[in-house]
Design an enzyme around this catalytic site. Structure first.
Site, short mmCIF file in Angstrom:
data_model
loop_
_atom_site.label_atom_id
_atom_site.label_comp_id
_atom_site.label_asym_id
_atom_site.label_seq_id
_atom_site.Cartn_x
_atom_site.Cartn_y
_atom_site.Cartn_z
N ASN A 114 51.26 44.05 27.32
CA ASN A 114 51.34 44.30 28.77
C ASN A 114 51.08 45.78 29.04
OD1 ASN A 114 53.76 44.85 27.46
ND2 ASN A 114 55.07 44.25 29.15
N GLY B 14 49.09 49.39 28.64
CA GLY B 14 47.69 49.77 28.52
C GLY B 14 47.62 51.28 28.61
N HIS B 15 47.16 51.91 27.54
CA HIS B 15 47.12 53.37 27.54
C HIS B 15 45.70 53.85 27.33
CE1 HIS B 15 51.32 52.67 26.93
NE2 HIS B 15 51.17 52.29 25.67
N SER C 70 50.12 68.39 32.33
CA SER C 70 48.80 67.94 31.96
C SER C 70 47.89 67.97 33.19
CB SER C 70 48.95 66.54 31.36
OG SER C 70 47.81 65.78 31.48
N VAL C 71 46.66 68.43 32.98
CA VAL C 71 45.75 68.67 34.11
C VAL C 71 44.44 67.89 34.01
CG1 VAL C 71 46.71 70.93 34.71
CG2 VAL C 71 44.90 70.78 32.98
N GLY D 271 51.05 58.22 31.69
CA GLY D 271 50.25 58.99 30.75
C GLY D 271 50.96 59.13 29.40
N LYS D 272 51.82 58.14 29.09
CA LYS D 272 52.55 58.18 27.82
C LYS D 272 51.61 58.19 26.62
CE LYS D 272 54.35 54.24 28.92
NZ LYS D 272 53.91 54.15 30.32
N GLY E 31 55.79 53.03 34.85
CA GLY E 31 54.71 52.86 33.89
C GLY E 31 53.47 53.67 34.26
N ASP E 32 52.54 53.76 33.31
CA ASP E 32 51.26 54.44 33.52
C ASP E 32 51.41 55.92 33.85
OD1 ASP E 32 50.06 51.95 33.11
OD2 ASP E 32 50.24 51.45 35.24
N GLN F 203 55.76 50.81 29.15
CA GLN F 203 56.20 50.65 30.55
C GLN F 203 56.95 51.92 31.01
OE1 GLN F 203 56.84 47.59 28.35
NE2 GLN F 203 54.72 47.35 28.89
N ARG G 37 44.05 46.11 38.15
CA ARG G 37 44.57 46.04 39.52
C ARG G 37 44.70 47.44 40.10
NH1 ARG G 37 50.06 42.75 38.59
NH2 ARG G 37 50.05 44.02 36.71
P1 GDP Z 1 50.30 55.09 30.06
O1 GDP Z 1 50.32 53.61 30.13
O2 GDP Z 1 51.59 55.72 30.45
O3 GDP Z 1 49.80 55.59 28.74
O4 GDP Z 1 49.25 55.58 31.15
P2 GDP Z 1 47.80 54.94 31.46
O5 GDP Z 1 46.88 55.31 30.36
O6 GDP Z 1 47.93 53.52 31.80
O7 GDP Z 1 47.46 55.68 32.81
C1 GDP Z 1 47.35 57.07 32.87
C2 GDP Z 1 45.92 57.41 33.31
O8 GDP Z 1 45.86 58.76 33.67
C3 GDP Z 1 44.90 57.23 32.20
O9 GDP Z 1 43.68 56.84 32.75
C4 GDP Z 1 44.80 58.63 31.59
O10 GDP Z 1 43.54 58.88 30.99
C5 GDP Z 1 44.96 59.47 32.81
N1 GDP Z 1 45.60 60.77 32.62
C6 GDP Z 1 46.62 61.11 31.80
N2 GDP Z 1 47.00 62.38 32.02
C7 GDP Z 1 46.20 62.84 33.01
C8 GDP Z 1 46.13 64.08 33.72
O11 GDP Z 1 46.88 65.00 33.50
N3 GDP Z 1 45.19 64.16 34.70
C9 GDP Z 1 44.34 63.14 35.01
N4 GDP Z 1 43.46 63.32 35.97
N5 GDP Z 1 44.37 61.97 34.36
C10 GDP Z 1 45.31 61.82 33.39
P1 IMO Z 2 52.31 50.87 30.44
O1 IMO Z 2 52.92 50.91 29.07
C1 IMO Z 2 52.70 49.54 34.55
C2 IMO Z 2 54.69 45.71 35.18
C3 IMO Z 2 53.84 44.58 35.73
C4 IMO Z 2 54.88 43.83 36.52
C5 IMO Z 2 56.12 43.95 35.65
C6 IMO Z 2 56.36 42.75 34.74
O2 IMO Z 2 50.84 50.92 30.46
O3 IMO Z 2 52.95 51.90 31.31
P2 IMO Z 2 55.20 41.92 32.51
O4 IMO Z 2 53.79 41.52 32.22
O5 IMO Z 2 55.70 43.04 31.66
O6 IMO Z 2 56.16 40.77 32.51
O7 IMO Z 2 55.17 42.44 34.03
O8 IMO Z 2 55.93 45.11 34.85
N1 IMO Z 2 54.16 46.33 33.95
C7 IMO Z 2 53.58 47.53 33.92
N2 IMO Z 2 53.27 48.37 34.94
N3 IMO Z 2 52.44 49.88 33.27
C8 IMO Z 2 52.78 49.06 32.26
O9 IMO Z 2 52.68 49.41 30.98
C9 IMO Z 2 53.33 47.80 32.57
N4 IMO Z 2 53.74 46.74 31.84
C10 IMO Z 2 54.26 45.86 32.69
O10 IMO Z 2 52.81 45.08 36.53
O11 IMO Z 2 55.14 44.51 37.72
MG MG Z 3 49.41 52.10 31.25
#
Ligand code: GDP
Ligand code: IMO
Ligand code: MG
Length: 429
Positions: free
Chosen positions: A41, A43-44, A414-415, A18-19, A15-16, A225, A304
């Protein structure tokens, strides 16, 4: 077969990746973005024209005024949270009328959240580290055939049905978990007040999506995720409760899988994980702290600190295989600038033996030790780079190595967080 244009975008790690950012980027040329799994759950963070936006359940196409955004049947929806997220977006000047919610999506209710918290507490040291958004208990109810779907809220007998379920859940909360019972009338009122606001946007989304693809519109499917949090193929039991896989895009939106043409995995240039569970390449040192600070690696949903580690090709290849990825997109490459050496994990050692896949038992996964190849890093700030050829040679080598090890194409990188800091390397996209 007819040539349709559709693309699934999913996370390829924990997860996270940068989707949200990548979906928003591709959405500039798309007609529709469909969110097909998970709930709030997720967060983007999406940064457009210097302005930072956050979405959890609203699809990441929402910043593009021409895009129809769909929350499909495979997602679970907390209605008050959806409504308040739309309010925030509206206040930021974003048009949210173009959002549709599936009548078959399951609804997250306050008892799911209460049970999520109580279950986590009762797990003690084995806690999963959930986001406490009630997602697991909502999917439990779905499978248990005790779930409330959006369509139920239109039913004249709904109040009685919900009352019975709340009474049952209160027994569970008080007798099994020793928690405090919830008040039915409060739950019902909050739910129906919010439903009233959104009900005009509830439709049969599967036909909407099918029609769009068959009329040759470009449709994106947005996963939540990441592949390694998938309920079937992830690092069980430290996973989420839904199928995060690209393969779930058709089930989670109710369309023929043949209508989905390509799947793209978003891959962070290193790894992060929130919550507990095995993480062989984790860096519990100054390097990890440096990456966390430079990458602002704190949960966009729960705040977190994210655990940080080197890129793990074993995990990535496992994800490519089990989630069905055609291509990958590398994000946060800029965050590695300044590291004198960058490492890539190519295999694990388990009980002294080399292994190249994720073992099914969590106990084994916790024991896996990573083996790395080391590459020279780069010092340059790459946040203004516009082409692959502008990258320092060592950064180019890093991307080329990832491609070689994964065996599939990198379509872009992505940069930085802004939409403009996105470089596409394949013109067909
Ligand atoms: P997602 O849940 O997969 O959409 O990712 P999140 O938004 O939770 O986490 C990705 C984080 O990285 C966010 O704060 C974005 O703004 C940031 N981000 C995405 N692409 C880039 C990148 O290429 N470089 C940097 N420095 N930040 C990025
Ligand atoms: P995005 O879409 C990162 C993780 C939680 C926990 C496990 C189960 O932003 O990438 P849950 O609340 O789904 O039952 O938690 O999955 N988790 C994530 N980790 N990015 C997420 O979403 C997540 N959604 C759930 O931290 O380990
Ligand atoms: Mg996220």
């Amino acid at each position: 077969m007819e040539q349709y244009k559709s693309l699934v975008i999913v996370g390829s790690q924990w997860g996270d990746e940068g989707k949200g950012k990548i979906t928003d980027y591709f959405a500039q040329k798309a007609s529709m973005v469909v969110r097909f799994s998970g709930g709030d759950n997720a967060g983007h963070i999406i940064v457009s024209e210097g302005v930072k936006h956050k979405v959890t359940i609203v699809p990441s196409g929402i910043l593009n005024p021409k895009v129809v955004n769909v929350i499909a049947n495979g997602a679970v929806v907390n209605l008050p949270r959806l409504v308040s997220e739309l309010e925030i977006l509206k206040k930021a000047g974003i048009d949210t009328k173009n959002l549709f919610l599936s009548n078959r999506a399951h609804v997250v209710l306050p008892y799911h959240i209460a049970i999520d918290e109580l279950q986590e507490e009762s797990r003690g040291v084995n806690k999963i580290g959930t986001t406490k958004r009630g997602i697991g208990p909502t999917y439990q109810d779905k499978v248990d055939r005790l779930g409330i779907r959006v369509c139920d809220l239109f039913d004249k007998n709904f109040k009685t049905k919900l009352k019975e379920i709340v009474e049952f859940k209160n027994k569970l909360i008080t007798k099994v978990y020793d928690g405090k019972p919830l008040d039915f009338e409060t739950i019902y009122k909050e739910l129906m007040d919010n439903f009233e606001i959104i009900k005009g946007q509830v439709v049969e989304t599967s036909t909407l999506i099918e029609t769009a693809i068959k009329s040759k519109q470009y449709v994106l499917f947005e996963g939540a995720q990441g592949a390694l949090l998938d309920i079937d193929h992830g690092t069980y039991p430290f996973v989420t409760s839904s199928n995060t896989s690209a393969n779930n895009a058709s089930l989670g939106s109710g369309i023929n899988h043949n209508l989905i043409t390509t799947s793209l995995g978003v891959v962070k240039a290193y790894c992060t994980r929130v919550g507990t569970g095995g993480f062989p390449t984790e860096l519990n040192n100054k390097i990890g702290e440096g990456i966390r600070e430079r990458g602002h690696e704190y949960g966009s949903n729960t705040g977190r600190p994210r655990r940080v580690g080197w890129l793990d090709i074993v995990a990535l290849k496992y994800a490519i295989r089990t989630t069905g990825l055609d291509k990958i997109f590398i994000t946060l490459l800029d965050v590695l600038s300044g590291e004198p050496v960058v490492k890539i994990c190519t295999n694990y050692l388990l009980n002294g033996e080399k292994i190249f896949t994720i073992p099914p038992l969590n106990g084994d996964y916790q024991k896996c030790e990573p083996e790395f190849i080391e590459m020279q890093g780069w010092k340059e700030d790459i946040t203004k780079v516009k082409n692959f050829s502008d990258l320092p040679t060592n950064a180019q080598n890093y991307l080329n190595k990832i491609k070689e090890l994964c065996g599939i194409n990198i379509v872009g990188f992505s940069v930085g967080p802004d939409r403009l800091q996105t470089i596409l390397m394949e013109s067909e996209f």
